[in-house]
Design a protein around this motif. Structure first.
Motif, mmCIF file in Angstrom:
data_model
loop_
_atom_site.group_PDB
_atom_site.id
_atom_site.type_symbol
_atom_site.label_atom_id
_atom_site.label_comp_id
_atom_site.label_asym_id
_atom_site.label_seq_id
_atom_site.Cartn_x
_atom_site.Cartn_y
_atom_site.Cartn_z
ATOM 1 N N GLY A 1 0.801 -1.217 0.000
ATOM 2 C CA GLY A 1 0.000 0.000 0.000
ATOM 3 C C GLY A 1 0.833 1.266 0.000
ATOM 4 N N ALA A 2 2.092 1.169 0.438
ATOM 5 C CA ALA A 2 2.964 2.345 0.502
ATOM 6 C C ALA A 2 3.739 2.579 -0.789
ATOM 7 C CB ALA A 2 3.950 2.193 1.664
ATOM 8 N N LEU A 3 3.649 1.678 -1.762
ATOM 9 C CA LEU A 3 4.449 1.791 -2.986
ATOM 10 C C LEU A 3 3.985 2.869 -3.973
ATOM 11 C CD1 LEU A 3 5.436 -1.864 -3.978
ATOM 12 C CD2 LEU A 3 6.972 0.080 -3.660
ATOM 13 N N PRO A 4 2.668 3.125 -4.146
ATOM 14 C CA PRO A 4 2.249 4.019 -5.236
ATOM 15 C C PRO A 4 2.918 5.382 -5.246
ATOM 16 C CG PRO A 4 0.353 2.827 -4.423
ATOM 17 C CD PRO A 4 1.493 2.492 -3.507
ATOM 18 N N VAL A 5 3.207 5.977 -4.066
ATOM 19 C CA VAL A 5 3.806 7.317 -4.068
ATOM 20 C C VAL A 5 5.201 7.298 -4.681
ATOM 21 C CG1 VAL A 5 2.477 8.120 -2.093
ATOM 22 C CG2 VAL A 5 4.695 7.031 -1.724
ATOM 23 N N ARG A 6 5.811 6.123 -4.806
ATOM 24 C CA ARG A 6 7.138 6.018 -5.425
ATOM 25 C C ARG A 6 7.051 5.620 -6.900
ATOM 26 N NH1 ARG A 6 11.272 3.972 -0.831
ATOM 27 N NH2 ARG A 6 10.074 4.561 1.015
ATOM 28 N N LEU A 7 5.838 5.455 -7.386
ATOM 29 C CA LEU A 7 5.653 5.004 -8.765
ATOM 30 C C LEU A 7 5.093 6.083 -9.681
ATOM 31 C CD1 LEU A 7 4.033 1.510 -8.046
ATOM 32 C CD2 LEU A 7 6.455 2.032 -8.407
ATOM 33 N N THR A 8 4.408 7.066 -9.121
ATOM 34 C CA THR A 8 3.754 8.082 -9.948
ATOM 35 C C THR A 8 3.739 9.396 -9.190
ATOM 36 O OG1 THR A 8 1.768 8.545 -11.262
ATOM 37 C CG2 THR A 8 1.429 7.571 -9.084
ATOM 38 N N THR A 9 3.226 10.424 -9.824
ATOM 39 C CA THR A 9 3.171 11.733 -9.195
ATOM 40 C C THR A 9 1.928 11.844 -8.309
ATOM 41 O OG1 THR A 9 2.012 12.617 -11.112
ATOM 42 C CG2 THR A 9 4.397 12.832 -11.087
ATOM 43 N N ARG A 10 1.956 12.827 -7.423
ATOM 44 C CA ARG A 10 0.822 13.020 -6.514
ATOM 45 C C ARG A 10 -0.476 13.284 -7.275
ATOM 46 N NH1 ARG A 10 4.821 15.457 -3.010
ATOM 47 N NH2 ARG A 10 4.822 14.407 -0.989
ATOM 48 N N SER A 11 -0.363 13.953 -8.427
ATOM 49 C CA SER A 11 -1.572 14.288 -9.183
ATOM 50 C C SER A 11 -2.283 13.053 -9.731
ATOM 51 C CB SER A 11 -1.223 15.231 -10.337
ATOM 52 O OG SER A 11 -0.374 14.584 -11.282
ATOM 53 N N GLN A 12 -1.579 11.909 -9.778
ATOM 54 C CA GLN A 12 -2.164 10.685 -10.325
ATOM 55 C C GLN A 12 -2.664 9.727 -9.245
ATOM 56 O OE1 GLN A 12 -2.623 9.707 -13.735
ATOM 57 N NE2 GLN A 12 -2.350 11.918 -13.886
ATOM 58 N N LEU A 13 -2.517 10.097 -7.974
ATOM 59 C CA LEU A 13 -2.819 9.144 -6.908
ATOM 60 C C LEU A 13 -4.317 8.853 -6.780
ATOM 61 C CD1 LEU A 13 -0.234 10.130 -4.160
ATOM 62 C CD2 LEU A 13 -0.310 8.034 -5.518
ATOM 63 N N VAL A 14 -5.177 9.818 -7.104
ATOM 64 C CA VAL A 14 -6.620 9.537 -7.077
ATOM 65 C C VAL A 14 -6.955 8.461 -8.096
ATOM 66 C CG1 VAL A 14 -8.898 10.477 -7.599
ATOM 67 C CG2 VAL A 14 -7.332 11.765 -6.159
ATOM 68 N N ARG A 15 -6.387 8.600 -9.319
ATOM 69 C CA ARG A 15 -6.627 7.585 -10.348
ATOM 70 C C ARG A 15 -6.071 6.228 -9.903
ATOM 71 N NH1 ARG A 15 -5.399 9.973 -15.437
ATOM 72 N NH2 ARG A 15 -7.642 10.036 -15.895
ATOM 73 N N VAL A 16 -4.881 6.222 -9.323
ATOM 74 C CA VAL A 16 -4.283 4.961 -8.858
ATOM 75 C C VAL A 16 -5.179 4.282 -7.823
ATOM 76 C CG1 VAL A 16 -2.360 3.964 -7.568
ATOM 77 C CG2 VAL A 16 -1.913 5.620 -9.361
ATOM 78 N N GLN A 17 -5.707 5.081 -6.893
ATOM 79 C CA GLN A 17 -6.562 4.487 -5.866
ATOM 80 C C GLN A 17 -7.894 4.020 -6.445
ATOM 81 O OE1 GLN A 17 -5.503 3.628 -2.955
ATOM 82 N NE2 GLN A 17 -3.516 4.577 -3.413
ATOM 83 N N GLY A 18 -8.389 4.701 -7.481
ATOM 84 C CA GLY A 18 -9.571 4.209 -8.177
ATOM 85 C C GLY A 18 -9.303 2.869 -8.851
#
Length: 412
Positions: A136-153
């Motif tokens: 669960g902690a990996l996404p912030v190291r894979l993409t930018t903050r602006s894409q995190l809503v899409r990643v969580q969707g």
């Protein structure tokens, strides 16, 4: 506007959309394979325990699988923050593969004893407690903050897919080849997750937001960080009350409500299917939208939708209305889950994200199940509908807790 890429640290004109980012897709594939494997594991474990013991022994085996996750989730998050989430997910996935291979051999060799099943369940649960906060902690190291809503969707959508496909796959495998084949399939799924994560190359730890305090390593430091954070504290309290209001009615109350209303197992399954469809629609909407304006107001609005759907479900006069209310509840669930997780990941200091993720998960999978008897007692004394009314009240309380906080309301 230039956006720093997490992989290189070089500013790019626009961030790569998460649904086209190979690293995000590899992480999502590993996460989905792991989810399906987890659910097949519990199904196969339950089946093997039932075949080899009585109801009490089956309960002990299942408790042995759940207890380590509740007790070790927070330490697992601290380990992910200390050593890095990629190392932890690779190590834990490797151990999970080995546990499944051992379980398959044990079942093939002879009828496993209850104590052997308990031992395997304890080991698997402990390793799962390491894997869950780290992945669960990996996404912030894979993409930018602006894409995190899409990643969580995307993440929420994959959870719905895993829920839909894992039960029939697990049932078919158990019917065709018994638990030995189910454990072997799990070894393959966890191996796939391991292969995808092994090739993954996360970027460096992103810089914290301006003015964000970087907490020290360690479990206590992480807890102090959350309690002292003027935005995370009300946000996590809100999410916790949402989980409380949702989980007990939908895990305990729905069975009692279906029995009391005469819907039967088929009617209950249809209602839960309506919720699943709604949740998938909500998650898909976040994935397509990518960004949510003023998420601190979208989040309580989504919780208000959830509360309305939940209470409506509890007092529905028939299955048709119940399915419609469950679908409304599901849409709210898909939106709230994605927006809430994205807010946590964009706000939390990256060096504390494992511990904060673990805190969320520990409440959902460790503490709330301890309150299931309370839900049963409320249903016995006041009727099953009261459990759903109580759940709606808990969600409204969560909304009030968050909106009473000035730093929460002022968050852009």
């Amino acid at each position: 506007m230039a956006v720093p890429d997490t992989a290189t640290g070089v500013a790019t004109a626009t961030p790569r959309p998460a649904h086209r980012d190979p690293r995000v897709l590899a992480w999502l594939g590993a996460f989905t394979a792991s989810l399906i494997g987890d659910q097949i594991w519990f199904l196969a474990l339950s089946w093997t325990a039932v075949r080899g013991g009585d109801g009490t022994q089956t309960g002990l085996v299942l408790a042995a699988g759940s207890l380590p996750r509740a007790l070790l989730m927070l330490p697992g998050g601290a380990i992910a923050d200390r050593y890095g989430p990629r190392r932890v997910v690779i190590g834990s996935d490797l151990v999970r593969c080995l546990v499944m291979v051992i379980a398959a051999f044990a079942v093939a060799a002879s009828s496993p004893t209850i104590w052997l099943l308990i031992t395997i369940a304890l080991v698997f649960g402990a390793v799962d407690a390491l894997f869950m906060p780290a992945v669960g902690a990996l996404p912030v190291r894979l993409t930018t903050r602006s894409q995190l809503v899409r990643v969580q969707g995307m993440r929420s959508l994959s959870q719905r897919v895993a829920t839909v496909v894992s039960a029939p796959i697990g049932g078919a495998v158990l019917a065709w080849g018994d638990a030995e084949l189910a454990f072997t399939l799990n070894a393959v799924l966890f191996g796939l997750s391991l292969a995808l994560l092994w090739r993954l190359r996360p970027g460096p730890v992103p810089e914290p937001e301006p003015g964000t305090e970087e907490p020290e390593l360690g479990l206590r430091a992480g807890l102090r960080y959350v309690l002292g954070h003027t935005f995370l504290r009300p946000l996590l309290a809100m999410v916790a009350l949402m989980e409380l209001g949702f989980t007990i009615p939908m895990n305990v109350g729905i069975v009692l409500l279906a029995d009391d209303a005469g819907w039967g197992p088929g009617g209950m399954g249809t209602v839960l299917g309506g919720w699943g469809v709604g949740a998938a629609i909500g998650a898909l909407g976040l994935t397509v939208a990518g960004r949510v304006p003023r998420p601190v107001f979208v989040l309580p609005a989504g919780m208000l939708v959830m509360a309305g759907g939940l209470v409506g479900l509890g007092y529905a006069p028939g299955v048709g209305v119940a399915v419609a209310c469950a679908a409304v509840l599901g849409v709210g669930t898909g939106v709230v889950g994605g927006v809430g997780s994205a807010l946590v990941q964009t706000t939390c200091a990256p060096s504390a994200l494992g511990r904060v993720t673990a805190l969320q998960m520990m409440f959902a999978v460790g503490l709330i199940p301890l309150l299931y008897p309370v839900g049963g007692l409320i249903a016995t004394e006041f009727g099953p509908s009261a459990v759903f009314a109580g759940g709606g009240a808990a969600m409204l309380a969560g909304i009030l807790v968050a909106l009473a906080s000035g730093p929460f309301r002022r968050r852009t």
